[in-house]
Design a protein around this motif. Structure first.
Motif: not given
Length: 361
Positions: A43-48, A90-98, A104-105, A152-153
Motif C-alpha cells: 500500500q505504501g505510506f502517506e505523510l503530509n 497555501i501551496k502543496s507539492v507531492s512526491h513519491d519517495i522510495e 511513501m507519498k 486518500p489522506d
C-alpha cells in the motif's frame, strides 16, 4: 518404539533465533506481523507536512535536508522573481519517495506570505481553514454510502513552525499562532538558522520558549496527555526537554575527514547538519521520520480529526433538529397514500459546512 519414531521435544528458543515452525507448541500467531508488513509495503505510506514561518528562515532548505531530496515547493517550482503575496497562499507539492522497497507519498504544504506583512492580524486564519478543509474532505469521503476502499489522506499530520533566531523571546504572532493551531494539528516548533546563535544564547532562548509555551497553555508535539504508558512518557519527556529544536538546514555536500556530509561552510569551519554537537537537526529528523512518524499520524486521526468529526456531526444534528421545515412531514394524498416531499440532496446525511476556523472543544 524405535528411537527414530519418538516425538521430538521442542527446544527452548533463544533470543533472536527464528521460531521453528515444526515445534509442537508453535501456533503461528507471530506471522501476523509479517502479513502486516507485506500489506503495508504494497500500500505504501502517506505523510503530509506543513511548514509555517516568515520568509528567509530556510523552510525549503530544511525540507530538502530532511528527505535528502528536492521536495520543497521552491525546488520544484523555482521562481526567482517571486514576491511576497498580498495574502497567505497555501501551496502543496507531492512526491513519491522510495527507500529500500518502502514507498511513501510525501506532501509538503508551504504557506508563503505568513508573517511577512506590516499587519499580521489573523494571519493564522487561512492556515486554520486549510487544515479544517482537509478534515472536512476526509469526513465527506468517510460517510459516503459508497465510499472508497482506501480514502486518500490529505489531512495535515504535522506542522513545523519556524521561530526566528532572535535569542530573546517569542513574538506575539508566534504565541497566537501556536496557541490556536496546537488544538487542531501536531505542532513541532524549531529555531531556524540556529548557527546564528552562540551555544549560551541558544540554550537561554530554548529555555525561554519552553517557559512561554507553558505560560500560554500551548501543548506542542509530543503532547504529554497522549503518552500511552510509562515507557512512552520516559522517551517523550526527553524530547520535550529538547523542544524547540535548534536546527540548521543545508543541501550542500562537503568532504570532512574523508566523509561526505551535509553542511554549511564558513570562515571558521564547516557546520555539520547531522552532527548533534553542532545543531539538533538529527533529533528533529528522528522524531519526524525514524521514531514517531506513525504516532504523529495516529494522533492526527484519533485525536485531532476525531475532535473535528464529532463537532461536525453534532452540528448536523442541531441543524436537522432546529430546521424541521427543511424536512416536512409527508402529507396524505386523496387516496390515503402519503405524498412524498422533495428533500435537498444530501447523500451522507451531514448538513452543509458552515464557516468554521477552529474546532476547539
Amino acid at each position: 518404539m524405535s528411537e527414530s519414531a519418538k516425538p521430538q521435544q521442542p527446544t527452548p528458543q533463544g533470543k533472536g533465533e527464528k521460531t521453528n515452525v515444526n515445534d509442537f507448541g508453535y501456533v503461528g500467531i507471530d506471522a501476523i506481523l509479517e502479513q502486516m508488513r507485506r500489506k503495508a509495503m504494497k500500500q505504501g505510506f502517506e505523510l503530509n507536512i506543513m511548514v509555517v514561518g516568515q520568509s528567509g528562515l530556510g523552510k525549503s532548505t530544511l525540507m530538502n535536508t530532511l528527505f535528502k531530496s528536492k521536495v520543497s515547493r521552491k525546488s520544484v517550482l523555482p521562481n526567482p522573481e517571486e514576491r511576497i503575496p498580498k495574502t497567505i497562499e497555501i501551496k502543496s507539492v507531492s512526491h513519491d519517495i522510495e527507500e529500500k522497497g518502502v514507498r511513501m507519498k510525501l506532501t509538503v504544504i508551504d504557506t508563503p506570505g505568513f508573517g511577512d506583512h506590516i499587519n499580521n492580524e489573523n494571519c493564522w486564519q487561512p492556515i486554520m481553514k486549510f487544515i479544517n478543509d482537509q478534515y472536512e474532505a476526509f469526513l465527506q469521503e468517510e460517510i459516503n454510502i459508497n465510499r472508497k476502499k482506501r480514502i486518500p489522506d490529505s489531512r495535515v499530520h504535522c506542522c513545523i513552525y519556524f521561530i526566528p533566531p532572535t535569542g530573546h523571546c517569542l513574538r506575539p504572532l508566534d504565541v497566537e499562532f501556536m496557541r490556536r493551531l496546537s488544538k487542531v494539528v501536531n505542532i513541532v516548533p524549531v529555531i531556524a538558522k540556529a548557527d546564528t546563535l552562540t551555544l549560551e544564547e541558544r540554550d537561554y532562548f530554548k529555555q525561554t520558549i519552553r517557559e512561554e509555551l507553558r505560560a500560554n497553555g500551548i501543548d506542542v508535539y509530543p503532547q504529554k496527555e497522549f503518552d500511552e504508558d510509562a515507557d512512552d512518557r520516559m522517551i517523550n519527556d526527553k524530547i520535550r526537554e529538547m523542544i524547540p529544536f535548534a536546527v540548521v538546514g543545508s543541501d550542500q555536500e562537503y568532504q570532512v575527514n574523508g566523509k561526505r556530509i551535509l553542511g554549511r561552510k564558513t570562515k571558521w569551519g564547516t557546520i555539520e547538519v547531522e552532527n548533534t554537537a553542532h545543531c539538533e537537526f538529527a533529533y528533529l529528523r528522528d522524531l519526524l521520520i525514524r521514531t514517531h512518524m506513525q504516532n504523529i499520524k495516529d494522533i492526527t486521526g484519533s485525536i485531532h480529526y476525531e475532535t473535528y468529526r464529532v463537532r461536525r456531526l453534532n452540528e448536523s444534528n442541531v441543524h436537522f433538529n432546529s430546521h424541521p421545515a427543511d424536512h416536512p412531514a409527508a402529507q396524505p394524498k386523496a387516496n390515503g397514500q402519503p405524498e412524498e416531499q422533495p428533500v435537498a440532496p444530501q447523500a451522507n446525511g451531514v448538513a452543509p459546512q458552515h464557516e468554521a476556523l477552529s474546532h476547539e472543544m
